[in-house]
Design a protein around this motif. Structure first.
Motif, short mmCIF file in Angstrom:
data_model
loop_
_atom_site.label_atom_id
_atom_site.label_comp_id
_atom_site.label_asym_id
_atom_site.label_seq_id
_atom_site.Cartn_x
_atom_site.Cartn_y
_atom_site.Cartn_z
N ARG A 94 9.39 -5.76 0.57
CA ARG A 94 8.55 -5.26 1.68
C ARG A 94 7.07 -5.78 0.96
O ARG A 94 6.92 -5.82 0.61
CB ARG A 94 8.87 -3.72 1.55
CG ARG A 94 10.54 -3.45 1.22
CD ARG A 94 10.54 -2.03 1.49
NE ARG A 94 9.69 -1.18 2.34
CZ ARG A 94 10.40 -1.00 4.19
NH1 ARG A 94 11.60 -1.53 4.14
NH2 ARG A 94 9.74 -0.66 5.11
N ALA A 95 6.01 -5.86 2.16
CA ALA A 95 4.85 -6.29 2.69
C ALA A 95 4.29 -4.64 2.40
O ALA A 95 4.92 -4.15 2.61
CB ALA A 95 3.96 -7.18 3.45
N THR A 96 3.86 -4.79 0.72
CA THR A 96 2.37 -4.26 0.79
C THR A 96 1.64 -4.15 0.82
O THR A 96 0.75 -5.28 0.50
CB THR A 96 2.82 -3.07 -0.71
OG1 THR A 96 2.37 -4.04 -1.48
CG2 THR A 96 4.52 -3.00 -0.27
N ASP A 97 0.59 -3.08 1.25
CA ASP A 97 -1.29 -3.19 0.65
C ASP A 97 -1.29 -2.42 -0.74
O ASP A 97 -0.95 -1.53 -1.44
CB ASP A 97 -1.81 -2.25 1.79
CG ASP A 97 -1.29 -2.63 3.70
OD1 ASP A 97 -1.38 -4.44 3.57
OD2 ASP A 97 -0.99 -2.21 4.27
N VAL A 98 -2.25 -3.57 -1.93
CA VAL A 98 -2.24 -3.38 -2.73
C VAL A 98 -4.20 -2.38 -2.15
O VAL A 98 -4.98 -3.02 -1.85
CB VAL A 98 -2.75 -4.33 -3.16
CG1 VAL A 98 -3.26 -4.17 -5.00
CG2 VAL A 98 -1.56 -5.41 -3.41
N GLY A 129 -7.87 4.32 -13.78
CA GLY A 129 -7.85 4.85 -12.52
C GLY A 129 -6.39 3.33 -12.78
O GLY A 129 -5.77 4.08 -13.52
N PHE A 130 -6.14 3.40 -11.55
CA PHE A 130 -4.80 2.87 -11.10
C PHE A 130 -4.29 1.94 -9.95
O PHE A 130 -5.68 1.86 -9.43
CB PHE A 130 -3.73 3.85 -11.63
CG PHE A 130 -3.96 4.81 -9.73
CD1 PHE A 130 -3.54 4.48 -8.79
CD2 PHE A 130 -5.02 5.93 -9.79
CE1 PHE A 130 -3.94 4.97 -7.38
CE2 PHE A 130 -5.15 6.93 -8.32
CZ PHE A 130 -4.35 6.30 -8.11
N VAL A 131 -3.84 1.58 -9.73
CA VAL A 131 -3.79 -0.19 -8.73
C VAL A 131 -2.63 0.66 -7.88
O VAL A 131 -1.10 0.95 -8.45
CB VAL A 131 -3.31 -1.09 -9.48
CG1 VAL A 131 -3.13 -2.96 -7.86
CG2 VAL A 131 -4.49 -1.69 -10.44
N GLY A 132 -2.25 0.74 -6.72
CA GLY A 132 -1.44 1.01 -6.06
C GLY A 132 -1.22 0.20 -5.14
O GLY A 132 -1.56 -0.17 -4.98
N TRP A 133 0.74 0.07 -4.58
CA TRP A 133 0.84 -0.64 -3.39
C TRP A 133 1.67 -0.03 -2.66
O TRP A 133 2.55 1.17 -2.91
CB TRP A 133 2.14 -2.04 -4.17
CG TRP A 133 1.25 -3.12 -5.12
CD1 TRP A 133 1.67 -4.46 -4.74
CD2 TRP A 133 1.32 -3.11 -6.44
NE1 TRP A 133 1.06 -5.24 -5.93
CE2 TRP A 133 0.71 -3.93 -6.86
CE3 TRP A 133 0.23 -1.83 -7.30
CZ2 TRP A 133 -0.11 -4.39 -8.01
CZ3 TRP A 133 0.69 -2.20 -8.59
CH2 TRP A 133 0.76 -3.29 -9.05
N ILE A 134 0.90 0.28 -1.42
CA ILE A 134 1.82 1.22 -0.55
C ILE A 134 2.34 0.57 0.60
O ILE A 134 1.95 -0.42 0.94
CB ILE A 134 0.46 1.85 0.43
CG1 ILE A 134 -0.55 2.32 -0.46
CG2 ILE A 134 0.76 2.23 1.68
CD1 ILE A 134 -1.87 2.78 -0.05
N ASP A 135 3.39 0.98 0.49
CA ASP A 135 4.55 0.34 2.08
C ASP A 135 4.25 1.25 3.52
O ASP A 135 4.40 2.76 3.62
CB ASP A 135 5.55 0.76 1.63
CG ASP A 135 7.30 0.41 2.25
OD1 ASP A 135 6.93 0.79 3.44
OD2 ASP A 135 8.71 0.63 2.03
N GLU A 140 -3.04 -7.97 -0.04
CA GLU A 140 -1.37 -7.71 0.32
C GLU A 140 -0.56 -8.53 -0.60
O GLU A 140 -1.20 -9.53 -1.50
CB GLU A 140 -0.61 -8.18 1.18
CG GLU A 140 -1.76 -6.90 2.56
CD GLU A 140 -1.63 -7.73 3.78
OE1 GLU A 140 -0.63 -9.05 3.99
OE2 GLU A 140 -2.39 -7.77 5.60
N GLU A 141 0.92 -8.01 -1.30
CA GLU A 141 1.46 -8.31 -1.69
C GLU A 141 3.00 -7.86 -1.40
O GLU A 141 3.43 -6.77 -0.99
CB GLU A 141 1.66 -8.11 -3.67
CG GLU A 141 0.31 -8.92 -4.24
CD GLU A 141 0.27 -8.56 -5.48
OE1 GLU A 141 1.42 -7.67 -6.19
OE2 GLU A 141 -0.74 -8.86 -6.09
#
Length: 226
Positions: free
Chosen positions: A143-147, A157-163, A137-138
Motif C-alpha cells: 500500500r502507498a504511504t506518506d512518510v 524522534g521517529f519516522v512514521g508511514w501513514i496509510d 512516499e513509500e
C-alpha cells in the motif's frame, strides 16, 4: 428541485447514476475501523508487542508489557489514558508507553498536528525544537504511504508511514532502529464500548498521591544538597 429535475430528465439508469454521484459527493468520508497486531522488528528479532483497535479518531492499544490494562487515545479531545479495569482505575498515560505517542489516528493531510498534541500530553515540549515534516512516499505491505519524520531536542524522534485510507501510521521506525509495524490488519467494525472508560472506574492521579504523602506525618524530606 429544478436541478434534480434537470439531472433526472434522461433515462432511469442515468438518473440513478447521477443521484449516486451526488450522494457520494455530499456524504462525509466513512470512518475507518480496523484491528491489527503490533509487531517490533530489529535485526533478525521479531517481537509481538500487543494488539490495536482503531475507530473514528480513537485508538485502543493493549500491550504485552502492561497486560493488566489498555491504553485509550482520542485525538479529537485530545486525551490519552491507561485503563486498569481490574483495579477499577484509569490515569493519564503520559510517558508510560511511547506507543501512545506514535500510533494515533491522524489527518493524512496534516498528521503533525495530532502527533504534536499527543506529545504535549505526555510531557511539555518545546514547539521551537519539535519538528515534523513530510519525507516522501513509500510502499508498505503493498500500500502507498506518506512518510513523515518527527524530531525533538527533548526526546527521541521517529519516522512514521501513514496509510491515507486508514488515516493511521501503519509503520514506525524509532531512534534506535526498531521498526514497529501494524500487522495482520483486519478492516472490520469495532464495538463502541471498546473505546470507552467503564463507568465504575475512578481517575487515579499519581501527583495528587505524592502531594498527600508529602503533607502527612510519614513523609521524610530528602537532605538538602551541599
Amino acid at each position: 428541485m429544478k436541478r434534480n429535475e434537470k439531472i433526472c430528465s434522461g433515462s432511469p439508469a442515468a438518473c440513478l447514476l447521477a443521484v449516486a454521484i451526488l450522494a457520494n459527493a455530499t456524504m462525509p468520508a466513512q470512518a475507518q475501523q480496523f484491528s491489527a497486531d503490533l509487531v517490533a522488528r530489529k535485526d533478525d528479532t521479531v517481537t509481538a508487542m500487543g494488539t490495536l483497535r482503531v475507530s473514528d479518531g480513537k485508538a485502543r492499544i493493549e500491550t504485552t508489557a502492561l497486560p493488566d490494562g489498555f491504553f485509550l487515545i482520542d485525538t479529537a479531545r485530545p486525551a490519552a489514558y491507561f485503563v486498569r479495569p481490574g483495579a477499577r482505575v484509569f490515569m493519564d498515560a503520559r510517558q508510560s508507553s511511547q506507543l501512545t505517542q506514535m500510533f494515533v489516528p491522524v489527518d493524512p493531510d496534516q498528521p503533525c498536528r495530532q502527533w504534536q498534541a499527543i506529545a504535549q500530553l505526555a510531557a511539555p515540549i518545546d514547539v521551537a525544537t519539535w519538528h515534523c515534516q513530510r519525507d516522501g512516499e513509500e510502499m508498505v505491505a503493498g500500500r502507498a504511504t506518506d512518510v513523515y519524520r518527527v524530531t525533538a531536542s527533548s526526546g527521541p524522534g521517529f519516522v512514521g508511514w501513514i496509510d491515507r485510507a486508514r488515516r493511521f501510521p501503519v509503520q514506525i521506525k524509532t531512534a534506535d532502529g526498531t521498526v514497529i509495524a501494524v500487522d495482520h490488519i483486519r478492516d472490520e467494525p469495532q464495538p463502541a464500548q471498546a473505546f470507552e472508560i467503564p463507568a465504575n472506574l475512578r481517575k487515579f492521579d499519581p501527583q495528587a498521591l505524592i502531594r498527600r504523602i508529602q503533607q502527612s506525618d510519614v513523609w521524610v524530606a530528602p537532605p538538602a544538597s551541599e
